[in-house]
Every structure is written in C-alpha cells, then in structure tokens.
Design an enzyme around this catalytic site. Structure first.
Site, short mmCIF file in Angstrom:
data_model
loop_
_atom_site.label_atom_id
_atom_site.label_comp_id
_atom_site.label_asym_id
_atom_site.label_seq_id
_atom_site.Cartn_x
_atom_site.Cartn_y
_atom_site.Cartn_z
N GLU A 105 13.15 -12.77 -3.06
CA GLU A 105 12.13 -12.76 -4.11
C GLU A 105 12.38 -11.61 -5.10
O GLU A 105 12.80 -10.52 -4.70
CB GLU A 105 10.74 -12.55 -3.51
N CYS A 122 10.32 -5.73 -9.49
CA CYS A 122 10.44 -5.40 -8.07
C CYS A 122 11.59 -6.22 -7.48
O CYS A 122 11.61 -7.44 -7.60
CB CYS A 122 9.12 -5.73 -7.36
N CYS A 129 13.92 -8.92 6.72
CA CYS A 129 13.80 -7.49 6.99
C CYS A 129 13.67 -7.26 8.49
O CYS A 129 12.96 -8.01 9.17
CB CYS A 129 12.58 -6.92 6.27
N CYS A 133 7.21 -4.85 10.16
CA CYS A 133 5.85 -4.33 9.98
C CYS A 133 4.88 -5.48 10.28
O CYS A 133 5.08 -6.60 9.78
CB CYS A 133 5.65 -3.82 8.56
N CYS A 136 3.38 -7.78 7.40
CA CYS A 136 4.25 -8.17 6.29
C CYS A 136 4.96 -9.49 6.53
O CYS A 136 5.55 -9.70 7.61
CB CYS A 136 5.27 -7.06 6.05
N LEU A 230 3.61 5.05 5.02
CA LEU A 230 2.91 5.81 6.06
C LEU A 230 2.00 4.86 6.86
O LEU A 230 2.16 4.70 8.05
CB LEU A 230 2.09 6.92 5.40
N CYS A 348 4.58 -9.28 -0.36
CA CYS A 348 6.03 -9.25 -0.24
C CYS A 348 6.53 -10.29 0.76
O CYS A 348 6.10 -10.31 1.91
CB CYS A 348 6.45 -7.85 0.21
S1 SF4 Z 1 6.75 -3.90 4.68
FE1 SF4 Z 1 7.95 -5.77 5.03
S2 SF4 Z 1 9.80 -5.57 3.71
FE2 SF4 Z 1 8.83 -3.52 3.88
S3 SF4 Z 1 9.89 -2.56 5.62
FE3 SF4 Z 1 8.04 -3.55 6.49
S4 SF4 Z 1 8.76 -5.60 7.14
FE4 SF4 Z 1 10.32 -4.75 5.74
#
Ligand code: SF4
Length: 364
Positions: A105, A122, A129, A133, A136, A230, A348
């Site tokens: 993206e 962006c 990834c 997280c 996400c 953070l 994202c």
């Molecule tokens: S927020 Fe999403 S894109 Fe960013 S480091 Fe965490 S998993 Fe990866």
C-alpha cells in the site's frame, strides 16, 4: 494475483530493464541504444520519479521512435495500480501489485498548511510485516519479503500521479529497520539534488524500536525525523501489544532517543496508538508522563483505526483529548494525530489484507 514475470537471475522474463533499477550510466546506455542523446537520460528519469509518468510515449522531449525503442528495452514503472481508493478528505490509498504478484500500500494525504508541494506520501518497506503488533492489519500474515530499492522509489512515482507532495513518511507496511540498506538507498535518491531533492527533515522514518538496527539511522548522518512506536507506558503492556519487542525496554528506547537528539539535533517522536480501555486509562496517562518527563522527545497520540476481526476499539474524542492534556500538564509535548482517510481503509495494511485471496482472519 498475476503470475511472476521474473527470470531466475532476477531480470524480467521479457528481458526488459526496469528504469528505476538502472544506474544513471545504464539509463544513458538505454537511451543511446534507442537512438536518443545521452543527456536525455536524466530527463527520462525525472519524468518517472518526479512527475510520475509511466509511459515513454508521454515524455514530450522524446521522439516517437526513441520512445518506442525505449519501451522495447525498458519498463518505466514496473508495479501496477491494482486499486485506488479516495476518501472524502482527499486521502488516496493505492494498492500496488509488484512483479511477483505481491501487493503493498502507498497513501497520498493532504499534508497540512506547513507543507510545500501539497501533500505527504506514506510508503511501505516490506511485503507484510514480521513485527506482529496485535492491533495492526499489516502484521496479520507475517512478512513475505523486503522491498527492493526501486520498488520503494516506484511508490513515489505512483503517488506523484495522484498529486505533488513535499513530505514522506516511512510508516506503511513493514519495519524499515529490517530492510535498512534498501530503505536508506531509496531515501538517498529522494534527498539527492539529482533525485527528488526533498530535505531529510521532511522525511519521517517510523520504527518499532530495535536498538541495534536503529544505529543504522545514526550512521547516515542525515537529519531524518525518527518516530519510535511506544504504545504503552510500561514494558509489560508493550510486550503484550508488540510481542516481538522481546527484551527491548522502554528505558533503552529513551536512551536511544536522547542519543539521537545529541547527534542529529532532532527530537524523536514516540508514537502511541490509543486503544480503548487498554492503554488509555487515567493511571496510564500519569505513568506515561512519568516515563517521558525530561526526555528529548515528544508524543504523538494516534486514536486507533479499528480493523475487522480486531478486539481493540477506538477511544472517544474526549478521552483522547484528556490523555493529551494530562501529558501536557506534566510537561510532556504531546499531539494527537487524527486519522486521515478512514473511509479508504486507512489503517495500515487494511486494504491489502482485505484483498488477499485467503486472508487469515486472526483472532486475538
Ligand atoms: S504497526 Fe504493523 S506495520 Fe508497523 S511494525 Fe507493527 S505490525 Fe509492522
């Protein structure tokens, strides 16, 4: 997904070169072989990188014959815009398909009144990834591969087709610190007078915070803005939200932020995604203020953009503002980044995940 058109040696199956993968000398050779003048090589590159032109026939300073021959030996832009979504606030999210069928993206946003050149882009740095997280979409299916330098640059060419921009945030899909050499090579092009000539100060790199990798940002000696995720006021909650944070402590991140300030004169921004009833409580405001008091850093609060299948919610506006005010009253510089383009699947990785053929709807 389309089939890969790679050969085993990494070139395209049809033998054509990819323009932004070529060195300036190689582009000169291609232009000369097509019957053009060597000095036109710079202009061809500018058409692609600065103006987002992906067709040699649309480059007005090339003759029809030279454009035709260049098209036979070279591809101006390799990726394909698979989908483009525009939100009412003008944010445009592009789903780009790469040569191996992977998708990433790229987002164009209005950049605010302080921005010359109209907007902010962006960009992504990896396909997927690995950081996982919990809130996400990009981390849902893990990482597939790093983006090549030209694949990072081609995103800017596509974004330029939307509108001009004067700022870049490296905050899209992927962890830039895990693809550092390609990311920094692409940003060298972006900051170069022969490239996009955008100041390093107008480029923000966002990282989850991997101390040994982040040293690479210091080695560049360019004053990029650095944002570190953070998301929690203490290590226990941070590890819960970012399981891959492992043994990295908030204290280490603060030490790095101070070091970065001493070396570059730039304050690090700590990003804090506000998750309803997870990290937005009153006691957590005060805990965070205590952690950050005196640090050469500021906090960017980001009200969560909920994604389908996620158990996390977005706090109401009042809670977000109160969180910011408590931080400020404790002497911490804090701002709120209200999401742009919510209607364009702005979280994202959300659009990419929605378009994957078999998304793993991960329950957490
Ligand atoms: S927020 Fe999403 S894109 Fe960013 S480091 Fe965490 S998993 Fe990866």
């Amino acid at each position: 997904m389309s089939e890969s058109n790679d050969r085993a040696d990494g070139a395209r199956a049809d033998g054509r070169k990819i323009l932004l993968q070529c060195t300036p000398a190689e582009i000169e050779q291609l232009v000369a072989a097509a019957g053009g003048k060597k000095f036109q090589a710079k202009s061809v590159r500018r058409w692609v990188l600065e103006r987002g032109v992906d067709d040699f026939n649309k480059m007005s300073d090339l003759s029809k014959d030279v454009a035709k021959k260049l098209s036979e030996s070279c591809v101006a832009v390799e990726n394909r815009v698979r989908e483009s979504r525009k939100a009412p606030d003008g944010t445009v999210k592009l789903l780009l398909e790469l040569r191996d069928g992977s998708t990433i993206e790229t987002v164009w946003m209005h950049g605010g009144s302080d921005v010359s050149g109209g907007g902010t882009v962006c960009i992504s740095t990896q396909v997927g990834c690995a950081m996982a997280c919990k809130f996400c979409a990009s981390g849902m299916n893990g990482v597939v591969r790093n983006l090549d330098t030209y694949e990072i640059l081609e995103q800017l060419s596509r974004a330029r087709q939307v509108a001009p921009f004067g700022r870049i945030v490296v905050m899209g899909i992927g962890e830039p610190a895990l693809n550092l050499s390609n990311v920094l090579a692409a940003l060298d092009e972006v900051t170069s007078p022969d490239g996009l000539n955008i100041s390093a100060r107008k480029i923000t790199i966002s990282t989850i915070g991997i101390p040994e990798k982040m040293k690479g940002f210091l080695k560049t000696e360019k004053p990029y803005s650095l944002a570190i995720s953070l998301h929690a006021p203490n290590d226990a909650l941070r590890r819960e939200l970012i399981p891959t944070a492992g043994k990295v402590t908030i204290r280490e991140l603060l030490m790095f932020a101070n070091h970065y300030f001493k070396q570059t004169g730039r304050e690090v921004t700590f990003e804090y995604v506000l998750l309803r009833k997870v990290n937005d409580r009153m006691a957590q405001e005060r805990e965070l203020a205590g952690v950050l008091r005196g640090a050469r850093a500021c906090v960017n609060l980001i009200p969560y953009n909920p994604i389908p299948g996620s158990p996390y919610g977005r706090p109401d506006e009042e809670t977000c503002r109160e969180f910011r005010e408590v931080l400020r009253s404790c002497g911490v510089v804090a701002t709120i980044r209200w999401s742009k383009g919510v209607e364009a699947d702005a979280a994202c990785g959300q659009l990419r995940i929605a378009r994957l053929e078999a998304p793993a709807a991960k329950k957490i």
